[in-house]
Design a protein around this motif. Structure first.
Motif, short mmCIF file in Angstrom:
data_model
loop_
_atom_site.label_atom_id
_atom_site.label_comp_id
_atom_site.label_asym_id
_atom_site.label_seq_id
_atom_site.Cartn_x
_atom_site.Cartn_y
_atom_site.Cartn_z
N GLY B 139 0.82 -1.21 0.00
CA GLY B 139 0.00 0.00 0.00
C GLY B 139 0.85 1.26 0.00
O GLY B 139 0.56 2.23 -0.71
N ARG B 142 2.34 1.85 -3.35
CA ARG B 142 1.33 2.36 -4.28
C ARG B 142 1.09 3.85 -4.03
O ARG B 142 0.92 4.62 -4.97
CB ARG B 142 0.06 1.53 -4.06
CG ARG B 142 -0.90 1.47 -5.22
CD ARG B 142 -0.42 0.67 -6.38
NE ARG B 142 -1.28 0.92 -7.53
CZ ARG B 142 -0.91 0.78 -8.79
NH1 ARG B 142 0.30 0.38 -9.08
NH2 ARG B 142 -1.74 1.03 -9.77
N ARG B 143 1.07 4.23 -2.76
CA ARG B 143 0.85 5.65 -2.43
C ARG B 143 2.02 6.50 -2.92
O ARG B 143 1.83 7.60 -3.43
CB ARG B 143 0.68 5.82 -0.91
CG ARG B 143 -0.58 5.16 -0.36
CD ARG B 143 -1.07 5.84 0.91
NE ARG B 143 -0.07 5.89 1.97
CZ ARG B 143 0.08 4.98 2.92
NH1 ARG B 143 -0.72 3.93 2.96
NH2 ARG B 143 1.00 5.12 3.85
N THR B 163 -6.47 0.13 -8.73
CA THR B 163 -6.76 -0.49 -7.43
C THR B 163 -6.50 -1.99 -7.42
O THR B 163 -6.71 -2.63 -6.40
CB THR B 163 -8.22 -0.22 -7.01
OG1 THR B 163 -9.07 -0.65 -8.07
CG2 THR B 163 -8.45 1.23 -6.73
N LEU B 166 -5.00 -3.86 -4.29
CA LEU B 166 -4.98 -3.01 -3.09
C LEU B 166 -5.97 -3.53 -2.05
O LEU B 166 -7.02 -4.07 -2.39
CB LEU B 166 -5.39 -1.58 -3.45
CG LEU B 166 -4.34 -0.66 -4.05
CD1 LEU B 166 -4.86 0.76 -4.03
CD2 LEU B 166 -3.02 -0.74 -3.30
N ASP B 167 -5.64 -3.32 -0.77
CA ASP B 167 -6.63 -3.67 0.26
C ASP B 167 -7.72 -2.59 0.31
O ASP B 167 -7.58 -1.52 -0.29
CB ASP B 167 -5.95 -3.86 1.62
CG ASP B 167 -5.23 -2.61 2.06
OD1 ASP B 167 -5.77 -1.51 1.86
OD2 ASP B 167 -4.12 -2.73 2.61
N ASN B 170 -6.75 1.05 1.42
CA ASN B 170 -5.98 1.80 0.43
C ASN B 170 -6.82 2.10 -0.81
O ASN B 170 -6.66 3.15 -1.43
CB ASN B 170 -4.72 1.03 0.03
CG ASN B 170 -3.59 1.26 1.01
OD1 ASN B 170 -3.23 2.39 1.29
ND2 ASN B 170 -3.06 0.17 1.55
N ARG B 171 -7.72 1.16 -1.13
CA ARG B 171 -8.57 1.38 -2.29
C ARG B 171 -9.49 2.58 -2.04
O ARG B 171 -9.61 3.47 -2.87
CB ARG B 171 -9.41 0.13 -2.55
CG ARG B 171 -10.17 0.21 -3.85
CD ARG B 171 -11.23 -0.86 -3.92
NE ARG B 171 -12.22 -0.66 -2.86
CZ ARG B 171 -13.18 -1.54 -2.57
NH1 ARG B 171 -13.26 -2.68 -3.21
NH2 ARG B 171 -14.05 -1.28 -1.61
#
Lengths: 376, 327
Positions: B139, B142-143, B163, B166-167, B170-171
């Motif tokens: 996550g 990804r951020r 997405t 992603l969990d 985070n999504r």
């Protein structure tokens, strides 16, 4: 202007990545050369048959008898040659271990002038000792000349007025280690580029970084230029470290500081040239594992036949042929001239640097063309 | 509303293969535009042409009034892409990653530190600024990647399956980012495998198949294209399913699909009032209804009807991913 800033951006990124793995990068780049210096540097090369060129100016029965006696010893491989210049050139290019010049008037020595000049380049490893002792003992069998013969082999008797007046540096005070370290520097420069640029290109393609470069408002060519520059910087750093290790191990640079600078210039050329080979391989090979194997294979093969470990005189003809088209051969021989002779002999320098020029150009062109192909 | 991207009769051929076959689209300024289609439909090629990394064989793309063939670098500096894979340098720290990204987009020295700081704040990575990105969780990576993609304050951002993997937490954060970008007037192009995501976020959606746009409109427009009615799903004991299907056909003229222990059907009119009638009729035959649901067609139904395949069937995703999509 902006392209220069773009090149710098890519350069910074590559160098930051390099810095973040500094320790492992340096260990990887230097471990192999260090092992070679420590292991190979200590072997005795006396078992190799020594090739000797004889220039016979005397052309009298005594001189023929002398040459015949040298042949009879069976420890030297004797070839006759008429041109002293061409013999010396071969010596410079490591194609022979020594040149014996039988002066006119041999074996008469009325005014204590030498009757035989010996140029030896055999790079200091113990082969030259056997050449000298063989020649000395052969001359002594001619009788009556024993004293003179001994004089002939003292240091003063080496013809200092000749174009290779410093020739004694080639062997007198050095050993195989020094001979080897010059070769190892070539290896470090070549491998620095092969394992720096190529792998980073494959990685960038795999991780998608290449894509993020391509969608950014930068000049595409600046990507490959930045990468080559970063790879070259790293290679030069490796060469510098390898040189330090070599110096600590007892090697010397006859040309001094200027020599160090020239070694860096040669390292830069070799590194950029090999970047071309790296780009060529990286554009064909998709997996890092496969790339590593090929890079090792090509890098080591070119290095072995560059005369880095053994003088190219020890090679059979076909290997000599390959060695002559191998850019690394010229780099190694030039570094060796810098470290052992103390200057660059004009004739071989012109050849060396022409080869470097071609290699440099080919490396740059290859990188540009293949990179462009790659990203389309 | 002004158009941000105008695509006219766009064609891309790779040898004999036609990847994009005459796509025409207008994407309005500030809208979230969904680009859906099975794998190999031509989404990625279209995106690559908008980004200027693939040259169109024919057709024209106009971005913010500028022909994309000209002034490529000016356009590139106004667009960014968040690709499916997380493109960060794992060996560099979060800060260094953003620094390189900022330099790539020619952010001048005055603003560079500010941009990096804002990126770190927005991605909640301020306290990890000097840690190697390779050590981050999925996550966080990804951020960081999103912050990299927004470093040039793009006027157009393309999110390619943003997405995937992603969990939920985070999504949802990413969805918030997309909404707030829209408020700032950023045009967003979104491709996704999650149809409900497209449904929720997109102002308009284009469905692409075999290199052509086969439908375009708002999510509700697309759903109405599938059916004006609602979709009913009834679950029975498995032995009752066949019988129930016959009853629905004979009594109400409703054609049903049998899926294991479940019936699925479209009810064109008055679906809500139909429900008690259906239950009563089934009770007559001693068939008990275990569960019943009624809903408008989903994007799934739209996709299925228009492309003839469920998006998950066409995806190359692993089993894990497929399960997530089904949820």
């Amino acid at each position: 202007m902006s392209s220069i800033s773009d090149i710098f951006t890519i350069y910074i990124r590559e160098m930051l990545i390099f810095k973040s793995n500094l320790k492992s990068n340096i260990i990887r780049a230097l471990a192999f050369p260090i092992v070679i210096i420590l292991l190979f540097g200590n072997i005795s090369a006396s078992t190799f048959e020594s090739h000797v060129l004889v220039v016979n100016y005397a052309q009298n029965p005594q001189s023929y008898a002398f040459i015949n006696d040298l042949v009879q010893t069976q420890t030297l491989l004797i070839s006759n040659i008429t041109s002293e210049n061409s013999a010396i050139n071969q010596l410079h290019n490591s194609q022979t271990s020594a040149v014996i010049v039988i002066l006119p008037g041999f074996p008469n020595t009325n005014n204590n002038n030498p009757t035989v000049d010996i140029y030896y380049s055999a790079t200091g490893f113990s082969a030259i000792g056997s050449v000298l002792s063989t020649v000395q003992s052969t001359i002594s069998t001619l009788g009556g000349n024993t004293n003179l013969a001994e004089q002939a082999f003292s240091n003063q008797e080496v013809n200092k007025a000749s174009p290779v007046s410093d020739i004694e540096l080639y062997g007198a005070s050095t050993n195989y280690k020094s001979f080897l370290i010059a070769g190892v520097l070539g290896l470090v420069a070549a491998f620095g580029a092969l394992f720096g640029g190529g792998i980073s290109l494959i990685n960038d393609r795999d991780l998608g970084t290449l894509k993020s470069f391509l969608i950014a408002p930068i000049n595409k060519n600046s990507i490959i230029v930045g990468k080559i520059l970063a790879g070259t910087t790293q290679s030069v750093l490796y060469v510098f470290l390898a040189l330090l290790i070599g110096l600590a191990d007892g090697a010397t640079i006859a040309m001094g500081m200027l020599g160090v600078l020239l070694i860096f210039v040669i390292a830069i050329v070799i590194s950029i040239g090999f970047s071309g080979i790296a780009t060529l391989m990286a554009s064909k090979i998709k997996k890092i594992e496969a790339y590593t194997i090929f890079a090792f294979l090509i890098g080591l093969a070119l290095w072995f036949i560059s005369g880095a470990l053994l003088p190219t005189t020890a090679f059979p003809g076909y290997l000599n042929l390959i060695s002559n088209v191998n850019p690394l051969s010229y780099a190694v021989s030039a570094i060796r001239d810098i470290m052992l002779v103390g200057y660059l002999p004009i004739s071989s320098t012109i050849i060396d640097f022409s080869v470097f020029g071609i290699f440099l150009l080919a490396g740059i062109l290859l990188s540009f063309i293949l990179f462009k192909k790659n990203i389309n | 509303m002004e158009n941000s991207i105008e695509i006219e009769r766009l064609v891309k051929r790779f040898g004999n293969f036609v990847a994009v076959n005459g796509i025409s689209l207008d994407i309005k300024k500030g809208e979230v535009f969904g680009l859906l289609g099975p794998n190999g439909a031509g989404k990625t090629t279209t995106i690559s042409m908008i980004l200027g990394i693939v040259k169109p064989t024919e057709g024209k793309i106009t971005i913010n009034g500028i022909d994309s063939k000209k002034e490529t670098n000016k356009l590139k500096s106004e667009i960014n892409l968040m690709a499916q894979e997380t493109i960060i340098d794992p060996d560099l720290t979060a800060k260094e990653n953003l620094y390189v990204a900022a330099r790539l987009y020619h952010i001048n020295n005055k603003n560079i530190n500010e941009s990096i700081k804002k990126g770190l704040e927005d991605s909640e990575l301020l306290s990890f600024a000097n840690k190697k990105a390779g050590s981050f969780s999925g996550g966080m990576k990804r951020r960081l990647y999103l912050a990299k993609c927004l470093i040039n304050k793009p006027k157009i951002i393309i999110l390619d399956e943003p997405t995937t993997g992603l969990d939920i937490q985070n999504r949802n954060k990413l969805w918030d980012v997309i909404k707030s970008l829209q408020k700032e007037g950023v045009t967003t192009i979104l491709t996704t495998q999650y149809l409900e995501e497209a449904d929720k976020l997109c102002n308009r959606i284009a469905i692409i198949d075999k290199g052509k746009v086969i439908a375009i409109g708002t999510p509700s427009e697309l759903k109405r294209m599938v059916s004006k009615g609602q979709i009913i799903e009834i679950v029975f004991k498995k032995e009752d399913v066949q019988k129930a299907a016959k009853i629905l056909l004979s009594s109400f003229n409703i054609k049903t699909n049998i899926i294991e222990d479940r019936l699925e059907a479209i009810i064109e009119n008055d679906a809500v009032t139909m429900i008690p009638k259906i239950i009563k009729e089934l009770e007559k035959f001693k068939i008990s209804v275990l569960s019943l649901s009624l809903h408008l067609p989903t994007m799934d139904d739209v996709f299925l009807k228009l492309t003839g395949s469920k998006i998950r069937d066409s995806s190359k995703g692993t089993n894990d991913e497929k399960i997530k999509i089904k949820k």
